[in-house]
Design a protein around this motif. Sequence first.
Motif, PDB file in Angstrom:
ATOM      1  N   TRP A 165       0.803  -1.216   0.000  1.00  8.60           N
ATOM      2  CA  TRP A 165       0.000   0.000   0.000  1.00  8.60           C
ATOM      3  C   TRP A 165       0.838   1.269   0.000  1.00  8.60           C
ATOM      4  O   TRP A 165       0.479   2.271   0.569  1.00  8.60           O
ATOM      5  CB  TRP A 165      -0.973   0.003   1.179  1.00  8.60           C
ATOM      6  N   ARG A 166       1.998   1.214  -0.626  1.00  4.04           N
ATOM      7  CA  ARG A 166       2.823   2.411  -0.795  1.00  4.04           C
ATOM      8  C   ARG A 166       3.551   2.303  -2.127  1.00  4.04           C
ATOM      9  O   ARG A 166       3.774   1.213  -2.639  1.00  4.04           O
ATOM     10  CB  ARG A 166       3.797   2.598   0.351  1.00  4.04           C
ATOM     11  N   VAL A 167       3.894   3.438  -2.663  1.00  3.48           N
ATOM     12  CA  VAL A 167       4.558   3.470  -3.961  1.00  3.48           C
ATOM     13  C   VAL A 167       5.994   2.967  -3.794  1.00  3.48           C
ATOM     14  O   VAL A 167       6.709   3.371  -2.883  1.00  3.48           O
ATOM     15  CB  VAL A 167       4.543   4.894  -4.538  1.00  3.48           C
ATOM     16  N   LEU A 168       6.382   2.100  -4.677  1.00  2.00           N
ATOM     17  CA  LEU A 168       7.728   1.535  -4.658  1.00  2.00           C
ATOM     18  C   LEU A 168       8.700   2.526  -5.286  1.00  2.00           C
ATOM     19  O   LEU A 168       8.452   3.053  -6.363  1.00  2.00           O
ATOM     20  CB  LEU A 168       7.715   0.229  -5.451  1.00  2.00           C
ATOM     21  N   PRO A 169       9.839   2.804  -4.623  1.00  2.00           N
ATOM     22  CA  PRO A 169      10.814   3.725  -5.206  1.00  2.00           C
ATOM     23  C   PRO A 169      11.552   3.092  -6.390  1.00  2.00           C
ATOM     24  O   PRO A 169      11.477   1.881  -6.596  1.00  2.00           O
ATOM     25  CB  PRO A 169      11.779   3.991  -4.044  1.00  2.00           C
ATOM     26  N   GLU A 170      12.282   3.907  -7.143  1.00  2.00           N
ATOM     27  CA  GLU A 170      13.063   3.394  -8.284  1.00  2.00           C
ATOM     28  C   GLU A 170      14.236   2.541  -7.823  1.00  2.00           C
ATOM     29  O   GLU A 170      14.672   1.646  -8.536  1.00  2.00           O
ATOM     30  CB  GLU A 170      13.577   4.556  -9.130  1.00  2.00           C
ATOM     31  N   ALA A 171      14.754   2.849  -6.640  1.00  2.00           N
ATOM     32  CA  ALA A 171      15.875   2.084  -6.076  1.00  2.00           C
ATOM     33  C   ALA A 171      15.521   1.672  -4.651  1.00  2.00           C
ATOM     34  O   ALA A 171      14.921   2.445  -3.907  1.00  2.00           O
ATOM     35  CB  ALA A 171      17.148   2.912  -6.084  1.00  2.00           C
ATOM     36  N   VAL A 172      15.885   0.468  -4.293  1.00  2.00           N
ATOM     37  CA  VAL A 172      15.649  -0.051  -2.949  1.00  2.00           C
ATOM     38  C   VAL A 172      17.004  -0.282  -2.290  1.00  2.00           C
ATOM     39  O   VAL A 172      18.015  -0.427  -2.978  1.00  2.00           O
ATOM     40  CB  VAL A 172      14.819  -1.348  -2.988  1.00  2.00           C
ATOM     41  N   SER A 173      17.015  -0.303  -0.971  1.00  2.00           N
ATOM     42  CA  SER A 173      18.302  -0.446  -0.295  1.00  2.00           C
ATOM     43  C   SER A 173      18.181  -1.328   0.934  1.00  2.00           C
ATOM     44  O   SER A 173      17.106  -1.490   1.508  1.00  2.00           O
ATOM     45  CB  SER A 173      18.836   0.925   0.114  1.00  2.00           C
ATOM     46  N   LEU A 174      19.328  -1.867   1.306  1.00  2.00           N
ATOM     47  CA  LEU A 174      19.467  -2.631   2.544  1.00  2.00           C
ATOM     48  C   LEU A 174      20.707  -2.116   3.266  1.00  2.00           C
ATOM     49  O   LEU A 174      21.697  -1.748   2.621  1.00  2.00           O
ATOM     50  CB  LEU A 174      19.676  -4.116   2.255  1.00  2.00           C
ATOM     51  N   PRO A 175      20.683  -2.137   4.601  1.00  2.00           N
ATOM     52  CA  PRO A 175      21.896  -1.795   5.337  1.00  2.00           C
ATOM     53  C   PRO A 175      23.003  -2.794   5.016  1.00  2.00           C
ATOM     54  O   PRO A 175      22.751  -3.995   4.874  1.00  2.00           O
ATOM     55  CB  PRO A 175      21.466  -1.900   6.806  1.00  2.00           C
ATOM     56  N   ASP A 176      24.224  -2.291   4.928  1.00  2.00           N
ATOM     57  CA  ASP A 176      25.371  -3.144   4.627  1.00  2.00           C
ATOM     58  C   ASP A 176      25.471  -4.301   5.614  1.00  2.00           C
ATOM     59  O   ASP A 176      25.680  -5.445   5.216  1.00  2.00           O
ATOM     60  CB  ASP A 176      26.652  -2.301   4.648  1.00  2.00           C
ATOM     61  N   ARG A 225      23.295  -0.055   0.854  1.00  2.00           N
ATOM     62  CA  ARG A 225      23.650  -0.368  -0.539  1.00  2.00           C
ATOM     63  C   ARG A 225      22.348  -0.406  -1.337  1.00  2.00           C
ATOM     64  O   ARG A 225      21.376  -1.013  -0.911  1.00  2.00           O
ATOM     65  CB  ARG A 225      24.402  -1.680  -0.607  1.00  2.00           C
ATOM     66  N   TYR A 226      22.365   0.243  -2.487  1.00  2.00           N
ATOM     67  CA  TYR A 226      21.150   0.435  -3.285  1.00  2.00           C
ATOM     68  C   TYR A 226      21.161  -0.401  -4.560  1.00  2.00           C
ATOM     69  O   TYR A 226      22.206  -0.588  -5.177  1.00  2.00           O
ATOM     70  CB  TYR A 226      21.015   1.916  -3.668  1.00  2.00           C
ATOM     71  N   ALA A 227      19.962  -0.838  -4.944  1.00  2.00           N
ATOM     72  CA  ALA A 227      19.771  -1.540  -6.217  1.00  2.00           C
ATOM     73  C   ALA A 227      18.632  -0.855  -6.958  1.00  2.00           C
ATOM     74  O   ALA A 227      17.552  -0.650  -6.392  1.00  2.00           O
ATOM     75  CB  ALA A 227      19.428  -3.007  -5.972  1.00  2.00           C
ATOM     76  N   ARG A 228      18.883  -0.503  -8.201  1.00  2.00           N
ATOM     77  CA  ARG A 228      17.815   0.048  -9.043  1.00  2.00           C
ATOM     78  C   ARG A 228      16.950  -1.109  -9.534  1.00  2.00           C
ATOM     79  O   ARG A 228      17.475  -2.101 -10.033  1.00  2.00           O
ATOM     80  CB  ARG A 228      18.406   0.799 -10.235  1.00  2.00           C
ATOM     81  N   LEU A 229      15.651  -0.966  -9.405  1.00  2.00           N
ATOM     82  CA  LEU A 229      14.758  -2.042  -9.844  1.00  2.00           C
ATOM     83  C   LEU A 229      14.828  -2.247 -11.346  1.00  2.00           C
ATOM     84  O   LEU A 229      14.620  -3.361 -11.825  1.00  2.00           O
ATOM     85  CB  LEU A 229      13.329  -1.769  -9.387  1.00  2.00           C
ATOM     86  N   ALA A 230      15.168  -1.193 -12.090  1.00  2.00           N
ATOM     87  CA  ALA A 230      15.309  -1.334 -13.544  1.00  2.00           C
ATOM     88  C   ALA A 230      16.452  -2.295 -13.886  1.00  2.00           C
ATOM     89  O   ALA A 230      16.451  -2.896 -14.964  1.00  2.00           O
ATOM     90  CB  ALA A 230      15.552   0.026 -14.186  1.00  2.00           C
ATOM     91  N   ASP A 231      17.416  -2.451 -12.978  1.00  2.00           N
ATOM     92  CA  ASP A 231      18.549  -3.348 -13.201  1.00  2.00           C
ATOM     93  C   ASP A 231      18.328  -4.737 -12.589  1.00  2.00           C
ATOM     94  O   ASP A 231      19.135  -5.638 -12.809  1.00  2.00           O
ATOM     95  CB  ASP A 231      19.828  -2.750 -12.597  1.00  2.00           C
ATOM     96  N   ALA A 232      17.267  -4.903 -11.818  1.00  2.00           N
ATOM     97  CA  ALA A 232      16.990  -6.184 -11.145  1.00  2.00           C
ATOM     98  C   ALA A 232      16.218  -7.116 -12.084  1.00  2.00           C
ATOM     99  O   ALA A 232      15.573  -6.666 -13.038  1.00  2.00           O
ATOM    100  CB  ALA A 232      16.194  -5.945  -9.872  1.00  2.00           C
ATOM    101  N   ASP A 233      16.288  -8.386 -11.787  1.00  2.00           N
ATOM    102  CA  ASP A 233      15.562  -9.376 -12.591  1.00  2.00           C
ATOM    103  C   ASP A 233      14.095  -9.423 -12.180  1.00  2.00           C
ATOM    104  O   ASP A 233      13.798  -9.548 -10.988  1.00  2.00           O
ATOM    105  CB  ASP A 233      16.167 -10.772 -12.391  1.00  2.00           C
ATOM    106  N   PRO A 234      13.167  -9.352 -13.140  1.00  2.00           N
ATOM    107  CA  PRO A 234      11.760  -9.524 -12.795  1.00  2.00           C
ATOM    108  C   PRO A 234      11.542 -10.928 -12.234  1.00  2.00           C
ATOM    109  O   PRO A 234      12.200 -11.880 -12.636  1.00  2.00           O
ATOM    110  CB  PRO A 234      11.023  -9.358 -14.120  1.00  2.00           C
ATOM    111  N   ALA A 235      10.637 -11.029 -11.285  1.00  4.66           N
ATOM    112  CA  ALA A 235      10.307 -12.323 -10.676  1.00  4.66           C
ATOM    113  C   ALA A 235       8.794 -12.428 -10.582  1.00  4.66           C
ATOM    114  O   ALA A 235       8.095 -11.415 -10.591  1.00  4.66           O
ATOM    115  CB  ALA A 235      10.934 -12.418  -9.283  1.00  4.66           C
ATOM    116  N   PRO A 236       8.276 -13.629 -10.478  1.00 14.08           N
ATOM    117  CA  PRO A 236       6.825 -13.755 -10.326  1.00 14.08           C
ATOM    118  C   PRO A 236       6.378 -13.195  -8.978  1.00 14.08           C
ATOM    119  O   PRO A 236       7.054 -13.411  -7.973  1.00 14.08           O
ATOM    120  CB  PRO A 236       6.568 -15.263 -10.408  1.00 14.08           C
ATOM    121  N   TRP A 237       5.269 -12.453  -8.998  1.00 11.34           N
ATOM    122  CA  TRP A 237       4.685 -11.991  -7.737  1.00 11.34           C
ATOM    123  C   TRP A 237       4.115 -13.216  -7.060  1.00 11.34           C
ATOM    124  O   TRP A 237       3.475 -14.052  -7.687  1.00 11.34           O
ATOM    125  CB  TRP A 237       3.577 -10.975  -8.009  1.00 11.34           C
ATOM    126  N   ARG A 238       4.377 -13.354  -5.782  1.00 11.70           N
ATOM    127  CA  ARG A 238       3.824 -14.488  -5.043  1.00 11.70           C
ATOM    128  C   ARG A 238       3.504 -14.071  -3.622  1.00 11.70           C
ATOM    129  O   ARG A 238       4.125 -13.186  -3.072  1.00 11.70           O
ATOM    130  CB  ARG A 238       4.772 -15.675  -5.055  1.00 11.70           C
TER     131      ARG A 238
END
Length: 118
Positions: free
Chosen positions: A20-31, A73-86
Amino acid sequence: MLGKLLELDGRLALATAYRWRVLPEAVSLPDVAIRVLLRLGARDWVVRDDLRHRAWLVGLRQLIQAPLKGGERYARLADADPAPWRWWPFAQQVVDLLELAEALEEGRQLPLLEEVRP
């Protein structure tokens, strides 16, 4: 919440749902979280967009090599592999990854985990 550890397709993965929130263009996780996840045997991070029923797969080994910005560390979703929604089950226990990282470094065991109450 950072996410849930799940076994997906026979492999341990971190799964994060953007509900229920807009997904950003890049997602991140703490190192530190990435390092702990890799030590636990996780290899993938599944990012799920619940608004559009889409998902992406981010390789943790590639993510750990991304530039560090503010401890994340950030990953752009445009560079990530699409996966099936589950769908995946609700979390049953809470794990503090910072505490887990310290325990792994010190070679000690964590106390019993706190249960998540619906």
